[in-house]
Design a protein around this motif. Structure first.
Motif, PDB file in Angstrom:
ATOM      1  N   HIS A 294      41.470  39.323  34.340  1.00  0.00           N
ATOM      2  CA  HIS A 294      41.292  37.870  34.353  1.00  0.00           C
ATOM      3  C   HIS A 294      40.447  37.374  33.175  1.00  0.00           C
ATOM      4  O   HIS A 294      40.060  36.208  33.146  1.00  0.00           O
TER       5      HIS A 294
ATOM      6  N   CYS B  23      37.368  41.926  35.839  1.00  0.00           N
ATOM      7  CA  CYS B  23      36.942  41.514  34.501  1.00  0.00           C
ATOM      8  C   CYS B  23      38.044  41.696  33.458  1.00  0.00           C
ATOM      9  O   CYS B  23      38.226  40.844  32.592  1.00  0.00           O
TER      10      CYS B  23
ATOM     11  N   HIS C  29      32.773  40.687  29.847  1.00  0.00           N
ATOM     12  CA  HIS C  29      33.187  42.087  29.832  1.00  0.00           C
ATOM     13  C   HIS C  29      34.578  42.384  29.292  1.00  0.00           C
ATOM     14  O   HIS C  29      34.908  43.540  29.080  1.00  0.00           O
ATOM     15  N   TYR C  30      35.410  41.379  29.097  1.00  0.00           N
ATOM     16  CA  TYR C  30      36.770  41.659  28.633  1.00  0.00           C
ATOM     17  C   TYR C  30      36.751  42.171  27.201  1.00  0.00           C
ATOM     18  O   TYR C  30      36.137  41.575  26.321  1.00  0.00           O
TER      19      TYR C  30
ATOM     20  N   TRP D  73      33.471  37.096  39.805  1.00  0.00           N
ATOM     21  CA  TRP D  73      33.831  38.249  38.982  1.00  0.00           C
ATOM     22  C   TRP D  73      33.460  39.519  39.732  1.00  0.00           C
ATOM     23  O   TRP D  73      32.486  39.540  40.486  1.00  0.00           O
ATOM     24  N   GLU D  74      34.201  40.580  39.492  1.00  0.00           N
ATOM     25  CA  GLU D  74      33.947  41.840  40.174  1.00  0.00           C
ATOM     26  C   GLU D  74      32.547  42.386  39.903  1.00  0.00           C
ATOM     27  O   GLU D  74      32.015  43.138  40.700  1.00  0.00           O
ATOM     28  N   HIS D  75      31.925  41.994  38.789  1.00  0.00           N
ATOM     29  CA  HIS D  75      30.596  42.519  38.444  1.00  0.00           C
ATOM     30  C   HIS D  75      29.448  41.724  39.084  1.00  0.00           C
ATOM     31  O   HIS D  75      28.305  42.164  39.027  1.00  0.00           O
ATOM     32  N   GLN D  76      29.735  40.604  39.704  1.00  0.00           N
ATOM     33  CA  GLN D  76      28.670  39.816  40.327  1.00  0.00           C
ATOM     34  C   GLN D  76      28.142  40.543  41.560  1.00  0.00           C
ATOM     35  O   GLN D  76      28.905  41.234  42.251  1.00  0.00           O
TER      36      GLN D  76
ATOM     37  N   ARG E 222      35.678  31.393  43.026  1.00  0.00           N
ATOM     38  CA  ARG E 222      36.044  32.544  42.197  1.00  0.00           C
ATOM     39  C   ARG E 222      34.792  33.303  41.809  1.00  0.00           C
ATOM     40  O   ARG E 222      33.792  32.711  41.412  1.00  0.00           O
TER      41      ARG E 222
ATOM     42  N   CYS F  81      27.594  36.887  46.329  1.00  0.00           N
ATOM     43  CA  CYS F  81      28.933  36.316  46.554  1.00  0.00           C
ATOM     44  C   CYS F  81      29.136  36.034  48.041  1.00  0.00           C
ATOM     45  O   CYS F  81      29.584  34.955  48.427  1.00  0.00           O
TER      46      CYS F  81
ATOM     47  N   CYS G 166      37.263  38.202  31.762  1.00  0.00           N
ATOM     48  CA  CYS G 166      35.838  37.875  31.905  1.00  0.00           C
ATOM     49  C   CYS G 166      35.205  37.638  30.529  1.00  0.00           C
ATOM     50  O   CYS G 166      35.343  38.472  29.631  1.00  0.00           O
TER      51      CYS G 166
ATOM     52  N   ASP H 253      37.892  38.236  41.017  1.00  0.00           N
ATOM     53  CA  ASP H 253      38.675  38.549  39.829  1.00  0.00           C
ATOM     54  C   ASP H 253      38.133  39.758  39.085  1.00  0.00           C
ATOM     55  O   ASP H 253      36.924  39.886  38.872  1.00  0.00           O
TER      56      ASP H 253
END
Length: 149
Positions: free
Chosen positions: A78, A75, A83-84, A123-126, A121, A131, A80, A73
């Motif tokens: 979706h 940030c 970070h959102y 997050w793109e920053h992980q 799921r 992952c 986050c 997902d």
């Protein structure tokens, strides 16, 4: 080209509309990196596929025999918690859009879980390697396989 947003457009300006249309919905850099790492571990999967044929939603990676659906997902899209940041322009529209995305994500998780799927799921920053390792371990465990590392 438009000098302003088209009548009835969701975009606040023509420039914003072009910008938003250019955003990828699949094959993002985080997705591609995680897929490469999982593939390097010997696992095969479907990309951008529907886990359930009657559910009009796609997962980023689908492991059908193991019934594992993976979502990476973004940030912003979706929501986050780390970070959102709500946008300054047309914030009402975008905040509602992200809220609908979050609600759809929870609904997707519920429907897949009820159908016997495991939803992962990220997050793109992980970290991509973390992952990929979690995905591989989960899929192998659901298949009944043993890791050899």
């Amino acid at each position: 080209m438009y000098s302003a947003a088209p009548e009835g457009s969701w975009a606040s300006s023509a420039a914003r509309r072009r910008n938003m249309q250019a955003i990828r919905s699949r094959d993002t850099k985080p997705e591609q990196l995680i897929r490469r790492l999982v593939h390097a571990q010997g696992l095969r999967y479907r990309v951008c596929a529907r886990p359930l044929s009657d559910l009009r939603r796609t997962a980023d990676m689908v492991f059908r025999p193991a019934k594992v659906a993976v979502f990476i997902d973004g940030c912003y899209w979706h929501g986050c918690p780390e970070h959102y940041v709500s946008p300054k322009t047309n914030s009402g529209y975008w905040s509602e859009k992200v809220a609908r995305n979050i609600a759809r994500d929870r609904d997707t998780d519920d429907r897949l879980t009820k159908a016997g799927w495991l939803v992962l799921r990220f997050w793109e920053h992980q970290p991509s390697a973390d992952c990929a390792d979690e995905i591989a371990a989960t899929v192998l465990a659901r298949r009944g396989g043993i890791r050899s590392d």
